[in-house]
Enzyme design. Structure first.
Site, PDB file in Angstrom:
ATOM      1  N   CYS A   1      48.006 -40.815 -23.948  1.00 50.64           N
ATOM      2  CA  CYS A   1      47.788 -42.104 -24.628  1.00 50.64           C
ATOM      3  C   CYS A   1      49.046 -42.961 -24.522  1.00 50.64           C
ATOM      4  O   CYS A   1      50.136 -42.477 -24.268  1.00 50.64           O
ATOM      5  CB  CYS A   1      47.492 -41.858 -26.099  1.00 50.64           C
ATOM      6  SG  CYS A   1      46.124 -40.737 -26.346  1.00 50.64           S
TER       7      CYS A   1
ATOM      8  N   ARG B   1      49.476 -44.184 -17.044  1.00 51.54           N
ATOM      9  CA  ARG B   1      49.362 -42.905 -17.764  1.00 51.54           C
ATOM     10  C   ARG B   1      47.922 -42.432 -17.824  1.00 51.54           C
ATOM     11  O   ARG B   1      47.645 -41.304 -18.231  1.00 51.54           O
ATOM     12  CB  ARG B   1      49.907 -43.050 -19.186  1.00 51.54           C
ATOM     13  CG  ARG B   1      51.381 -43.401 -19.268  1.00 51.54           C
ATOM     14  CD  ARG B   1      51.742 -44.002 -20.617  1.00 51.54           C
ATOM     15  NE  ARG B   1      51.650 -43.052 -21.687  1.00 51.54           N
ATOM     16  CZ  ARG B   1      52.690 -42.313 -22.128  1.00 51.54           C
ATOM     17  NH1 ARG B   1      53.849 -42.429 -21.531  1.00 51.54           N
ATOM     18  NH2 ARG B   1      52.566 -41.491 -23.129  1.00 51.54           N
TER      19      ARG B   1
ATOM     20  N   TRP C   1      43.738 -41.593 -24.132  1.00 56.03           N
ATOM     21  CA  TRP C   1      43.313 -40.562 -23.172  1.00 56.03           C
ATOM     22  C   TRP C   1      42.605 -39.530 -24.065  1.00 56.03           C
ATOM     23  O   TRP C   1      43.256 -38.781 -24.802  1.00 56.03           O
ATOM     24  CB  TRP C   1      44.536 -39.982 -22.467  1.00 56.03           C
ATOM     25  CG  TRP C   1      44.301 -38.746 -21.663  1.00 56.03           C
ATOM     26  CD1 TRP C   1      44.509 -37.450 -22.068  1.00 56.03           C
ATOM     27  CD2 TRP C   1      43.831 -38.643 -20.315  1.00 56.03           C
ATOM     28  NE1 TRP C   1      44.198 -36.574 -21.061  1.00 56.03           N
ATOM     29  CE2 TRP C   1      43.786 -37.256 -19.970  1.00 56.03           C
ATOM     30  CE3 TRP C   1      43.448 -39.564 -19.363  1.00 56.03           C
ATOM     31  CZ2 TRP C   1      43.374 -36.803 -18.725  1.00 56.03           C
ATOM     32  CZ3 TRP C   1      43.027 -39.111 -18.115  1.00 56.03           C
ATOM     33  CH2 TRP C   1      42.989 -37.764 -17.802  1.00 56.03           C
TER      34      TRP C   1
ATOM     35  N   ASN D   1      49.514 -40.783 -30.405  1.00 58.46           N
ATOM     36  CA  ASN D   1      49.509 -40.099 -29.118  1.00 58.46           C
ATOM     37  C   ASN D   1      49.811 -38.634 -29.413  1.00 58.46           C
ATOM     38  O   ASN D   1      50.766 -38.339 -30.112  1.00 58.46           O
ATOM     39  CB  ASN D   1      50.610 -40.689 -28.208  1.00 58.46           C
ATOM     40  CG  ASN D   1      50.648 -39.996 -26.858  1.00 58.46           C
ATOM     41  OD1 ASN D   1      49.710 -39.282 -26.510  1.00 58.46           O
ATOM     42  ND2 ASN D   1      51.719 -40.197 -26.106  1.00 58.46           N
ATOM     43  N   GLY D   2      48.960 -37.722 -28.934  1.00 60.20           N
ATOM     44  CA  GLY D   2      49.209 -36.298 -29.168  1.00 60.20           C
ATOM     45  C   GLY D   2      47.966 -35.628 -29.730  1.00 60.20           C
ATOM     46  O   GLY D   2      46.860 -36.157 -29.650  1.00 60.20           O
TER      47      GLY D   2
ATOM     48  N   GLU E   1      48.242 -21.691  -2.174  1.00 61.45           N
ATOM     49  CA  GLU E   1      48.589 -22.949  -2.863  1.00 61.45           C
ATOM     50  C   GLU E   1      49.805 -23.591  -2.223  1.00 61.45           C
ATOM     51  O   GLU E   1      49.848 -24.808  -2.032  1.00 61.45           O
ATOM     52  CB  GLU E   1      48.824 -22.676  -4.356  1.00 61.45           C
ATOM     53  CG  GLU E   1      49.253 -23.875  -5.165  1.00 61.45           C
ATOM     54  CD  GLU E   1      48.266 -25.044  -5.135  1.00 61.45           C
ATOM     55  OE1 GLU E   1      47.135 -24.873  -4.653  1.00 61.45           O
ATOM     56  OE2 GLU E   1      48.668 -26.147  -5.561  1.00 61.45           O
TER      57      GLU E   1
ATOM     58  N   LYS F   1      49.736 -27.366  -0.647  1.00 55.37           N
ATOM     59  CA  LYS F   1      50.662 -28.414  -1.090  1.00 55.37           C
ATOM     60  C   LYS F   1      51.350 -29.043   0.109  1.00 55.37           C
ATOM     61  O   LYS F   1      51.450 -30.247   0.235  1.00 55.37           O
ATOM     62  CB  LYS F   1      51.721 -27.842  -2.037  1.00 55.37           C
ATOM     63  CG  LYS F   1      51.259 -27.558  -3.427  1.00 55.37           C
ATOM     64  CD  LYS F   1      51.017 -28.770  -4.264  1.00 55.37           C
ATOM     65  CE  LYS F   1      49.622 -29.286  -4.394  1.00 55.37           C
ATOM     66  NZ  LYS F   1      48.469 -28.526  -4.581  1.00 55.37           N
TER      67      LYS F   1
ATOM     68  N   GLU G   1      48.831 -31.006   2.601  1.00 51.69           N
ATOM     69  CA  GLU G   1      48.124 -32.202   2.117  1.00 51.69           C
ATOM     70  C   GLU G   1      49.066 -33.392   1.907  1.00 51.69           C
ATOM     71  O   GLU G   1      48.621 -34.539   1.887  1.00 51.69           O
ATOM     72  CB  GLU G   1      47.341 -31.917   0.847  1.00 51.69           C
ATOM     73  CG  GLU G   1      48.138 -31.627  -0.393  1.00 51.69           C
ATOM     74  CD  GLU G   1      47.222 -31.478  -1.619  1.00 51.69           C
ATOM     75  OE1 GLU G   1      46.187 -32.152  -1.701  1.00 51.69           O
ATOM     76  OE2 GLU G   1      47.559 -30.666  -2.493  1.00 51.69           O
TER      77      GLU G   1
ATOM     78  N   HIS H   1      46.919  -8.147  11.487  1.00 50.35           N
ATOM     79  CA  HIS H   1      45.553  -8.352  12.026  1.00 50.35           C
ATOM     80  C   HIS H   1      45.420  -9.693  12.717  1.00 50.35           C
ATOM     81  O   HIS H   1      44.324 -10.244  12.812  1.00 50.35           O
ATOM     82  CB  HIS H   1      44.541  -8.220  10.880  1.00 50.35           C
ATOM     83  CG  HIS H   1      44.593  -6.895  10.209  1.00 50.35           C
ATOM     84  ND1 HIS H   1      44.190  -5.728  10.794  1.00 50.35           N
ATOM     85  CD2 HIS H   1      45.098  -6.535   8.990  1.00 50.35           C
ATOM     86  CE1 HIS H   1      44.391  -4.719   9.976  1.00 50.35           C
ATOM     87  NE2 HIS H   1      44.933  -5.172   8.872  1.00 50.35           N
TER      88      HIS H   1
ATOM     89  N   LYS I   1      41.808 -38.247  -5.286  1.00 49.92           N
ATOM     90  CA  LYS I   1      42.206 -37.393  -6.408  1.00 49.92           C
ATOM     91  C   LYS I   1      41.012 -36.585  -6.906  1.00 49.92           C
ATOM     92  O   LYS I   1      41.154 -35.469  -7.353  1.00 49.92           O
ATOM     93  CB  LYS I   1      42.776 -38.235  -7.555  1.00 49.92           C
ATOM     94  CG  LYS I   1      43.303 -37.409  -8.721  1.00 49.92           C
ATOM     95  CD  LYS I   1      44.407 -36.470  -8.297  1.00 49.92           C
ATOM     96  CE  LYS I   1      44.818 -35.520  -9.399  1.00 49.92           C
ATOM     97  NZ  LYS I   1      45.715 -34.448  -8.935  1.00 49.92           N
TER      98      LYS I   1
HETATM   99  C1  AGP Z   1      44.945 -30.210  -4.738  1.00 48.99           C
HETATM  100  O1  AGP Z   1      46.294 -30.610  -4.611  1.00 48.99           O
HETATM  101  C2  AGP Z   1      43.996 -31.248  -4.153  1.00 48.99           C
HETATM  102  N1  AGP Z   1      44.191 -32.504  -4.788  1.00 48.99           N
HETATM  103  C3  AGP Z   1      42.541 -30.756  -4.149  1.00 48.99           C
HETATM  104  O2  AGP Z   1      42.485 -29.548  -3.436  1.00 48.99           O
HETATM  105  C4  AGP Z   1      41.927 -30.515  -5.535  1.00 48.99           C
HETATM  106  O3  AGP Z   1      42.513 -29.386  -6.134  1.00 48.99           O
HETATM  107  C5  AGP Z   1      40.425 -30.260  -5.360  1.00 48.99           C
HETATM  108  O4  AGP Z   1      39.834 -31.423  -4.816  1.00 48.99           O
HETATM  109  C6  AGP Z   1      39.711 -29.909  -6.677  1.00 48.99           C
HETATM  110  O5  AGP Z   1      39.780 -30.992  -7.549  1.00 48.99           O
HETATM  111  P1  AGP Z   1      39.328 -30.743  -9.088  1.00 48.99           P
HETATM  112  O6  AGP Z   1      40.282 -29.747  -9.650  1.00 48.99           O
HETATM  113  O7  AGP Z   1      39.410 -32.092  -9.740  1.00 48.99           O
HETATM  114  O8  AGP Z   1      37.921 -30.198  -9.058  1.00 48.99           O
END
Ligand code: AGP
Length: 612
Positions: free
Chosen positions: A2, A27, A76, A102-103, A485, A489, A492, A508, A607
């Site tokens: 928020c 935010r 939020w 906020n919180g 992961e 990172k 992407e 393998h 996103k």
């Molecule tokens: C992760 O860094 C990416 N932005 C992407 O893999 C993301 O985790 C995936 O699209 C899932 O999104 P969500 O957690 O909103 O479902």
């Protein structure tokens, strides 16, 4: 998160407050509102609207407010959907006090029941509303700030608030406990805000409030005290940032800001899920009856991307701690499989956004087959949360960077806590063992802070390897998903081909890739598979692979195998993914920056992937 803005001065407050709210849009929010003291009517005018600030602007254009003292808020949602009624500011029964917050108030339900018994009328589902009614309850022939202080002492949780009242129209009160709050110091006017950007257009002189501090502002002065009423003297700080930098709290990118937010977010998340008195783990929004959870025979985890990697860690944790078989699949495969699941299956859907199309489709299929569904989610009121039987919110605040960082570790933390909760319900873990594990988990934020102190060294190491054409990430057991992961990172945000692999799979196939032109990130903290990782590192070394190791502080053996080592504090193996991932996030970030990539908005990515 928020956003709070307050103003007291000689100018009309409405445009100033709206400008401040817009500076806090980054935010993330889902509703907004404004309240002004109308000097002529000696009343408080409030305008609130769900959605973007433009909706609020339209509202005040048609029904403008006038006054020189006011508060405003972008919400939020954490408790109660993003509706007009739940938007802030909230006011007391008599409409003479208004509050923005906020919180999270963890004990709001009990307080609300008591206040209703005392005759207070509530108009929202929010936790915030208890604050304004508590202030109303105490605000009898004492200064506003004293009533505020009395109210705050009853609250459990984290918050920052702004308060105004028609009884003292030349006063603006703010207080902080767990959520940031600053004072903007102007000439003949003063400001209150959640963050620097809100006031930067009006003043560069700010004062940062610390925990348990309350401030009383008029147009020419401000007075800070602690909740016991003891005056606190603070100097102003001159802010040299521009607006863009301020939105990132001085970091160059939202991703780096969010990486650095992780310790505080996990601290708040852990504390908010453990009952202060009993020490028991609890989840308010987890609505599946405990009796039903006791009968669960198997678990199926469904998620995409980073959330999927969190799910693999959860698979290991659930099997090890709850002795329940746990499967996992990416949502896009899960939704089309001939699944052998039914009422005895608990489906755990993990999604930061709660809007990922494949995960939603998977959950709908699971519901069709009679499964109970719990979602681990960051966005309150998102589609996934409304279609799940139970929800565990991770309260990580809006994650602006497309590459998920703080949401990942918050998902992991929520999943660990859920595993303890399930083990607690199923009676397969003693309270003593759960408490021992919780003691370890509670150390994570501090350990993460220690790792973050090494950012400069990690950045140098990352930049040194940023020219390489591909990376291989290797891990075992709970750190196999860490390898996945770390690779995600990097690829992407830097667009460098990167693969994550179970280290035991090297022989393998992937070992054919090893040469001096490729970096191999080996995740080798102290664990039951450490010696196996050392063997893998030796295999890579003998083929001239460039090894970057993530190891436990004090490990002397690893130094003999590679000079490029990033150390993490020693922690129980099961929790090591919460620490290992920080160097991986930072490496990906600094390599991408070095390569001139758009870190926060990488090419081709969204996103939230709301389409199949
Ligand atoms: C992760 O860094 C990416 N932005 C992407 O893999 C993301 O985790 C995936 O699209 C899932 O999104 P969500 O957690 O909103 O479902």
């Amino acid at each position: 998160m928020c956003g709070i803005v307050g103003y007291i001065g000689a100018q009309e407050a409405q445009p100033i407050l709206l400008t401040g709210l817009k500076r806090l849009e980054y935010r993330g929010y889902d509703s907004s509102g404004i309240a002004l003291i109308s000097p002529k009517k000696n009343s408080i005018g409030i305008r609130k609207a769900p959605g973007k600030i433009s909706a609020l602007e339209k509202l005040v254009k048609n029904k403008p407010l006038s006054g020189v003292v006011g508060i405003a808020h972008t919400r939020w949602a954490t408790h109660g959907a993003p509706t007009q009624a739940n938007a802030h500011p909230h006011h007391d029964c008599a409409g003479q006090i208004a509050v923005v917050h906020n919180g999270i108030i963890e004990n709001y339900e009990a307080l609300k029941i008591q206040l209703i018994k005392e005759g207070h009328i509530f108009r929202s589902q929010t936790d915030t509303e208890v604050i304004v009614h508590l202030i109303e309850k105490f605000y009898k022939n004492i200064p506003l700030e004293e009533a505020v202080s009395m109210a705050l002492k009853l609250l459990v949780g984290s918050f920052a608030i702004g308060v105004i009242s028609t009884n003292e129209p030349n006063k603006l009160v703010g207080a902080r406990l767990g959520s940031p709050l600053i004072i903007g110091v102007g000439k003949g006017e003063n400001f209150l805000a959640s963050d620097v950007p809100a006031v930067l257009g009006f003043t560069k002189e700010v004062v940062f409030l610390d925990e348990n501090e309350i401030v009383v502002l008029d147009k020419d002065h401000f007075k800070i005290s602690n909740l016991e009423g003891k005056t606190v003297f603070k100097a102003t700080t001159h802010i040299s940032w521009d607006i863009d930098q301020a939105e990132k709290s001085g970091f160059d990118h939202f991703m780096l800001k969010e990486i650095n937010e992780q310790p505080e977010i996990l601290e708040n998340l852990i504390n908010s899920r453990i009952h202060k008195k009993t020490g028991k783990i609890f989840f308010q929004e987890q609505n599946i009856p405990e009796t039903k959870l006791q009968d669960i025979k198997n678990i199926f985890i469904v998620a995409c991307g980073t959330a999927y990697h969190a799910g693999i860690v959860a698979k290991y944790a659930l099997e090890s701690l709850c002795q329940v078989p746990a499967q996992i699949d990416v949502s896009s495969e899960f939704r089309y499989r001939d699944l052998l699941i039914g009422p005895e299956t608990l489906v755990i859907a993990i999604s930061q956004s709660g809007e990922t199309a494949d995960t939603l489709a998977g959950v709908r299929e699971a519901k069709r087959r009679g499964c109970s569904v719990i979602s681990i989610c960051n966005v309150l009121g998102s589609t996934l949360t409304r279609e799940s039987d139970g929800v565990i919110y991770i309260h990580a605040g809006p994650e602006i960077g497309v590459a998920s960082t703080k949401a990942y570790t918050a998902q992991l933390t929520a999943l660990y806590l859920f595993a303890f909760y399930l083990a607690q319900i199923k009676g397969v873990l003693s309270s003593a063992r759960i408490n021992k594990l919780l003691t370890q988990l509670r150390k994570v934020p501090q350990y993460q802070t220690e790792i973050l102190k090494e950012q400069k060294r990690i950045a140098v190491l990352a930049r040194k390897h940023s020219h390489l054409g591909s990376f291989l990430y290797l891990g075992r057991n709970v750190n196999y998903p860490s390898a996945l992961e770390g690779a995600l990172k990097l690829k992407e945000i830097s667009y460098i081909p990167a693969e994550g692999y179970a280290a035991g799979e090297m022989k393998h196939g992937p070992i054919a890739l090893i040469d001096e032109y490729r970096a191999v990130v080996c995740i080798a903290p102290v664990s039951k598979v450490y010696e196996k990782m050392v063997s893998n590192i030796q295999e890579i070394r003998s083929r001239k692979g460039k090894i970057i190791a993530i190891a436990t502080a004090g490990d002397q053996e690893i130094k003999e195998l590679t000079r490029e080592v990033i150390y993490i504090p020693k922690i129980e193996e099961i929790f090591s993914p919460l620490l290992v991932v920080l160097p991986l996030q930072l490496m990906a970030y600094h390599i991408a920056v070095k390569r001139g990539c758009d870190v926060d908005q990488p090419r081709n990515l969204a996103k939230s992937v709301t389409v199949e």
